[in-house]
Scaffold this motif. Structure first.
Motif, PDB file in Angstrom:
ATOM      1  N   GLY A   1       0.817  -1.220   0.000  1.00  0.00           N
ATOM      2  CA  GLY A   1       0.000   0.000   0.000  1.00  0.00           C
ATOM      3  C   GLY A   1       0.848   1.266   0.000  1.00  0.00           C
ATOM      4  N   ALA A   2       2.159   1.091  -0.112  1.00  0.00           N
ATOM      5  CA  ALA A   2       3.066   2.236  -0.011  1.00  0.00           C
ATOM      6  C   ALA A   2       3.646   2.656  -1.362  1.00  0.00           C
ATOM      7  N   ASN A   3       3.166   2.076  -2.438  1.00  0.00           N
ATOM      8  CA  ASN A   3       3.558   2.547  -3.767  1.00  0.00           C
ATOM      9  C   ASN A   3       2.390   2.295  -4.712  1.00  0.00           C
ATOM     10  N   PRO A   4       2.503   2.723  -5.984  1.00  0.00           N
ATOM     11  CA  PRO A   4       1.311   2.652  -6.848  1.00  0.00           C
ATOM     12  C   PRO A   4       0.793   1.239  -7.138  1.00  0.00           C
ATOM     13  N   ALA A   5       1.425   0.195  -6.637  1.00  0.00           N
ATOM     14  CA  ALA A   5       0.904  -1.153  -6.883  1.00  0.00           C
ATOM     15  C   ALA A   5      -0.373  -1.431  -6.116  1.00  0.00           C
ATOM     16  N   GLY A   6      -0.762  -0.539  -5.235  1.00  0.00           N
ATOM     17  CA  GLY A   6      -2.005  -0.750  -4.496  1.00  0.00           C
ATOM     18  C   GLY A   6      -2.070   0.178  -3.310  1.00  0.00           C
ATOM     19  N   ASN A   7      -3.255   0.341  -2.760  1.00  0.00           N
ATOM     20  CA  ASN A   7      -3.361   1.209  -1.583  1.00  0.00           C
ATOM     21  C   ASN A   7      -3.695   0.418  -0.332  1.00  0.00           C
ATOM     22  N   ALA A   8      -3.707  -0.898  -0.442  1.00  0.00           N
ATOM     23  CA  ALA A   8      -4.132  -1.721   0.695  1.00  0.00           C
ATOM     24  C   ALA A   8      -3.245  -2.948   0.831  1.00  0.00           C
ATOM     25  N   THR A   9      -3.364  -3.592   1.964  1.00  0.00           N
ATOM     26  CA  THR A   9      -2.555  -4.761   2.278  1.00  0.00           C
ATOM     27  C   THR A   9      -3.465  -5.929   2.654  1.00  0.00           C
ATOM     28  N   LEU A  10      -3.123  -7.091   2.161  1.00  0.00           N
ATOM     29  CA  LEU A  10      -3.783  -8.311   2.632  1.00  0.00           C
ATOM     30  C   LEU A  10      -2.843  -8.942   3.635  1.00  0.00           C
ATOM     31  N   THR A  11      -3.177  -8.910   4.889  1.00  0.00           N
ATOM     32  CA  THR A  11      -4.206  -8.168   5.588  1.00  0.00           C
ATOM     33  C   THR A  11      -3.573  -7.531   6.796  1.00  0.00           C
ATOM     34  N   ASP A  12      -3.939  -6.282   7.008  1.00  0.00           N
ATOM     35  CA  ASP A  12      -3.493  -5.616   8.223  1.00  0.00           C
ATOM     36  C   ASP A  12      -4.692  -4.926   8.862  1.00  0.00           C
ATOM     37  N   ALA A  13      -4.456  -4.240   9.964  1.00  0.00           N
ATOM     38  CA  ALA A  13      -5.561  -3.609  10.675  1.00  0.00           C
ATOM     39  C   ALA A  13      -6.243  -2.558   9.805  1.00  0.00           C
ATOM     40  N   ALA A  14      -5.454  -1.823   9.019  1.00  0.00           N
ATOM     41  CA  ALA A  14      -6.037  -0.774   8.179  1.00  0.00           C
ATOM     42  C   ALA A  14      -6.987  -1.352   7.140  1.00  0.00           C
ATOM     43  N   PHE A  15      -6.800  -2.624   6.787  1.00  0.00           N
ATOM     44  CA  PHE A  15      -7.664  -3.260   5.788  1.00  0.00           C
ATOM     45  C   PHE A  15      -9.069  -3.504   6.332  1.00  0.00           C
ATOM     46  N   VAL A  16      -9.180  -3.608   7.644  1.00  0.00           N
ATOM     47  CA  VAL A  16     -10.504  -3.910   8.222  1.00  0.00           C
ATOM     48  C   VAL A  16     -11.093  -2.766   9.043  1.00  0.00           C
ATOM     49  N   ALA A  17     -10.218  -1.959   9.682  1.00  0.00           N
ATOM     50  CA  ALA A  17     -10.701  -1.033  10.721  1.00  0.00           C
ATOM     51  C   ALA A  17     -11.649   0.028  10.186  1.00  0.00           C
ATOM     52  N   ASN A  18     -11.573   0.329   8.907  1.00  0.00           N
ATOM     53  CA  ASN A  18     -12.413   1.398   8.347  1.00  0.00           C
ATOM     54  C   ASN A  18     -13.631   0.856   7.614  1.00  0.00           C
ATOM     55  N   ARG A  19     -13.864  -0.461   7.733  1.00  0.00           N
ATOM     56  CA  ARG A  19     -15.081  -1.036   7.113  1.00  0.00           C
ATOM     57  C   ARG A  19     -16.288  -0.893   8.034  1.00  0.00           C
ATOM     58  N   PHE A  20     -16.033  -0.453   9.243  1.00  0.00           N
ATOM     59  CA  PHE A  20     -17.138  -0.190  10.157  1.00  0.00           C
ATOM     60  C   PHE A  20     -16.779   1.052  10.951  1.00  0.00           C
ATOM     61  N   ARG A  21     -17.765   1.642  11.611  1.00  0.00           N
ATOM     62  CA  ARG A  21     -17.522   2.767  12.487  1.00  0.00           C
ATOM     63  C   ARG A  21     -18.060   2.388  13.869  1.00  0.00           C
ATOM     64  N   VAL A  22     -17.688   3.155  14.855  1.00  0.00           N
ATOM     65  CA  VAL A  22     -18.204   2.921  16.199  1.00  0.00           C
ATOM     66  C   VAL A  22     -19.045   4.140  16.580  1.00  0.00           C
ATOM     67  N   VAL A  23     -20.257   3.892  16.983  1.00  0.00           N
ATOM     68  CA  VAL A  23     -21.120   4.988  17.417  1.00  0.00           C
ATOM     69  C   VAL A  23     -21.574   4.669  18.831  1.00  0.00           C
ATOM     70  N   GLN A  24     -21.469   5.653  19.670  1.00  0.00           N
ATOM     71  CA  GLN A  24     -21.724   5.370  21.074  1.00  0.00           C
ATOM     72  C   GLN A  24     -23.022   5.992  21.557  1.00  0.00           C
ATOM     73  N   SER A  25     -23.516   5.456  22.658  1.00  0.00           N
ATOM     74  CA  SER A  25     -24.611   6.116  23.360  1.00  0.00           C
ATOM     75  C   SER A  25     -24.309   6.020  24.848  1.00  0.00           C
ATOM     76  N   ARG A  26     -24.848   6.956  25.601  1.00  0.00           N
ATOM     77  CA  ARG A  26     -24.563   6.984  27.023  1.00  0.00           C
ATOM     78  C   ARG A  26     -25.786   7.484  27.783  1.00  0.00           C
ATOM     79  N   VAL A  27     -25.889   6.982  28.967  1.00  0.00           N
ATOM     80  CA  VAL A  27     -27.034   7.308  29.797  1.00  0.00           C
ATOM     81  C   VAL A  27     -26.507   7.377  31.231  1.00  0.00           C
ATOM     82  N   PRO A  28     -27.034   8.301  32.037  1.00  0.00           N
ATOM     83  CA  PRO A  28     -26.514   8.393  33.411  1.00  0.00           C
ATOM     84  C   PRO A  28     -26.661   7.057  34.131  1.00  0.00           C
ATOM     85  N   GLY A  29     -25.653   6.695  34.880  1.00  0.00           N
ATOM     86  CA  GLY A  29     -25.696   5.453  35.645  1.00  0.00           C
ATOM     87  C   GLY A  29     -26.591   5.631  36.850  1.00  0.00           C
TER      88      GLY A  29
END
Lengths: 562, 562
Positions: A526-554
């Motif tokens: 992913g560090a030259n024009p042969a591709g922008n991704a790696t099979l497989t590292d954390a960057a390959f998966v971490a951006n396929r989802f997001r984390v959304v939180q909710s909170r309520v007083p305990g």
């Protein structure tokens, strides 16, 4: 309680999780096409299953089917005669969208369990898959079995393990308690994994499963629906995959439209339309640089992962055992007729020759030696066919034929080899062409297939500089280095890894620069024009989802509730 | 052996590593501006240090300085009179590039140790920073201290911890041994962390440090050089940061040009030119949606992380204690005059009113109650100044003035408040405007500053639907929900988190929807147009570097070497 599929495969997952941390040797799916492992009749059954698919509509019922498409022709000669659903993309996307919500809120273990069950079933059908891969990609049987079956499954599992680990790093809920002057402030927080939506995986004609499984399984595990867009020349392996995935999803009580197939033909391609659709949130692409760059530039609504092409160098400075090096290189450039994205193309050798086991070997002697090595390796027809496989498409045949006239001097001409079983098979041996270092317009471009340049450089340093620059400018996935001088090796290694190429040093024997092992080798930096991704590292998966939180007083502190 | 800076701060790092896993309450830097913590003379010293900077060239020597720029005016009235180096971007980029190689190959502990030392020194200078933040952003002193100092430092540390963990997950080297028929195949593999190169961090005028530190420290820890491009209205806090970073780098034997400042003015902006430079590999941006989208569309050569703007909703369905809710909301919308990207803008209330502690409260009663609550909260001038701070820029003042004429009915008018110390300070109380739900063109747009709409909806469901759709289409960072009905709460929570907004339920007392705590709250989901990144998750750091491997055959097995 965990999903039964998760429980069934938890040991495999644990093995994979431990392997991605250690990155030592590990594999979940046996690579030996042996009856002892896969069942005594597995090979015959697989062949029969493959042959039963030929000249028929492929059994896949999907929404939005508006006809049939197909046109695969085996590189071994015969048209497959299989037709696939022709999709109305809008209807297909709607179906994927409708299937998404339930999948997106399924718990992680359930999704991961289903992925592991799909992989297990794919593994059981490795022989059938190997014939499907062989007769679409042109790979010889053994490679088709390994790369198309267990190795691809390992790569898929690796992505599942990364996705699982990445999602599990985020707690589902937590009590946050901040000390205050009086009572502490207490919040109950929940963290929700929010998949992006719909992923499209664009397959390649040469490694339809190996290059697609990481994306398919990373998307699925992280809760996205997947539309699989196979290369029109290699649909069957991914159609089989999609059918198996849909079966497992259905059995587990999910809408099978979480995984669908979008087949097309060369004449009426649908990829551009599909990957730029506003509902498509993730695109994974393997294929040509031109098309990969088009997708990067145009699929702006999506997170895009690409594996494109490069110009892979070999730098020869000095060797201990010339014969051993030549044997290794001859195999490397012959394996699957150079149709691996990891195969070396440009072999840089100082024009004044190299030291080999204390002897000076001239550039021409080295070239001759490699030519002889290739001839020897491929001298036996049966062995040659096992190594070379067949040429996947006519464009590569034409490229081989045109190359000698496009510059340089042919050291070894490409030959056609007759296949005893498949008289129309496109089998070609590599062409070796000698060029001057200044003929960059000839050799500093991807010449996909069994076309290899021997580049006469001023010096090893000249070769390193040219190879590193080309890696930065045109891309390179691998680089092979040969030197007996640790300083030269260290310098070349730093310069080429610095240019984003995975470097292999002084390989001899049964290990080759074009091999990339799941759980240990990162494929494409992913560090030259042969591709922008790696099979497989954390960057390959971490951006396929997001984390959304909710909170309520305990709950209020005990004292306050009295 | 580890770097002394790393050893000095390892305990803090370990605390941060454990906090990002548990996401429970944790903080490294004390948020109380107390002499007991920071030293008895710290406040006076900080103020003196700040005042000593006024009306002088800021002492920062950088390559490529071709003059001076500056023009900051305190929202409390006085021009700061500070000038900064005006950069020749080409020279600055060259200097960053020249500084990069040594930084990129420094070991992880060294880089992380240096980051931690920078943070520790920033912490020591929190009082000086608080005056710098106060007189650029308009934040009141307490917020300027906390958000500009320790909370920003915590956010920076959080990014360092993520970067450290992400890099350390990859082993530096490993022996890979694949069993074979005869001897096993053994490879010694090395994995090299390859930073992307140069990162540009574009700061915002309201939270120059809090919003920039995650990016600055994520870039630095992963081996990238950083060019800090402050907002022309809030340069000083980042100039101080850059100066401290350069001191630490120099002391540690590195080229200080690993961190540089690129200041500009509103009249001659340089951001577009900078972020699209081919040498810039990473861009982090906080600011307006318009400019953020321009960067996403145009800085195509870089990995781009954005935090843009959104329209944050409050959905009121029913409450137990109306007064407590009103107190909470009044504070939320007044704090820093609504100039936080997390502040609520649209308060959806059913037009037929809500149930409050068993009583029906009409829409207008609720509106009046909130207006009265704001009036009460800000009735005492001294307290009002502490809560409101000042308005960062004139555009916001104009927006407040124009809003009443742009639709809806004013429930509470904005007032100017005189500041006893700073007669020219721009201090304004919030304006509350009542609108019908169908007046979306009025309220479904970001009205940055203390402008709040009370939206009369058909029903709670209508409010949820409008808020969720707006979050998907315009972006939303936070959402506050109030309901005594667990089903309503669960439905709204699912719909709003599904639209990418961080949801807070039934907040009363001393915790507010606009607060986001490092190590626990994910700031911005990246799942709607309010931004594409999160402070801080794995995806925020994992793609700031790549991994490139090299491998070499291992020593032959013992038997073979005999």
């Amino acid at each position: 309680m965990s999903h039964p599929f998760f429980e069934r495969h938890q040991k495999v997952l644990n093995g994979a999780l431990s392997a991605i941390r250690s990155r030592t040797y590990w594999s979940a799916y046996p690579e030996i096409p042996s009856g002892k492992v896969y069942g005594e009749t597995a090979k015959a059954d697989g062949q029969a299953a493959f042959e039963a698919q030929l000249n028929k509509p492929f059994p896949l019922e999907q929404p939005g089917t508006i006809g049939r498409v197909g046109g695969e022709v085996s590189p071994y000669g015969k048209p497959l005669g299989i037709s696939y659903p022709k999709p109305d993309l809008n209807v297909l996307l709607k179906a994927a969208k409708a299937a998404s919500p339930a999948w997106s809120i399924a718990d992680i273990d359930t999704r991961v369990g289903i992925c592991l069950e799909i992989l297990a079933r794919l593994n059981k059908r490795s022989f059938e898959m190997s014939y499907a891969v062989m007769h679409t990609t042109g790979q010889a049987f053994m490679m088709a079995f390994q790369a198309g079956g267990p190795h691809a499954q390992d790569r898929g599992l690796e992505a599942v393990a990364y996705a699982y680990e990445e999602m599990k790093r985020i707690p589902e809920k937590v009590t946050w308690e901040k000390p205050g002057k009086g009572d502490s402030i207490k919040l109950e927080k929940k963290y929700r994994i929010l998949p992006r939506g719909i992923g499209v995986v664009v397959g390649v004609s040469t490694f339809p499963t190996w290059n697609s499984y990481p994306a398919i399984f990373a998307d699925l595990a992280t809760g996205n629906a997947v539309i699989v867009k196979p290369h029109p020349g290699a649909i069957l392996p991914l159609a089989l995959t999609v059918a198996i995935a849909r079966d497992v999803l259905r059995e587990a009580g999910f809408d099978p439209n979480i995984v669908t197939l979008a087949a097309d033909t060369k004449e009426e391609p649908i990829t551009k339309q599909l990957v730029t659709n506003p509902d498509v949130c993730i695109v994974d692409f393997t294929g040509s640089s031109t098309f990969g760059e088009w997708i990067e530039a145009n699929a702006r609504q999506a997170v895009v992962f690409t594996e494109k092409a490069g110009v892979n160098p070999v730098i020869v400075d000095s060797v201990d055992d010339l014969k051993a090096v030549v044997r290794n290189l001859a195999f490397t450039i012959s394996l699957y007729s150079g149709q691996m994205c990891t195969t070396s193309q440009n072999i840089y050798v100082p024009k004044n020759g190299i030291m080999a086991g204390g002897q000076r070997v001239s550039f021409d002697e080295f070239a001759k030696s490699l030519a002889t090595g290739v001839d020897k390796l491929l001298g036996d027809n049966e062995r040659a066919l096992e190594i070379l496989g067949a040429i996947q498409n006519d464009a590569t045949i034409k490229r081989i034929e045109r190359a000698p006239a496009e510059g340089g001097e042919v050291v070894l001409a490409s030959k056609a080899i007759a296949h005893p079983l498949f008289p129309e098979a496109r089998v070609r041996t590599p062409v070796l062409i000698k060029v001057r270092a200044d003929q960059e317009s000839v050799y500093q471009r991807e010449m996909f297939g069994p076309i290899v340049y021997l580049v006469a450089t001023e010096s090893t340093e000249d070769g390193i500089a040219r190879a590193a620059r080309a890696a930065r400018e045109k891309g390179a996935i691998t680089c092979a280095l040969y030197s007996t001088d640790p300083k030269v090796l260290a310098n070349a290694e730093e310069r080429l890894t610095g240019a984003g190429a995975a470097v292999s040093c002084n390989l001899v024997g049964d290990i080759y620069v074009n091999q990339s092992a799941a759980f240990s080798d990162f494929h494409v930096s992913g560090a030259n024009p042969a591709g922008n991704a790696t099979l497989t590292d954390a960057a390959f998966v971490a951006n396929r989802f997001r984390v959304v939180q909710s909170r309520v007083p305990g709950p209020a502190p005990a004292a306050a509730t009295k």
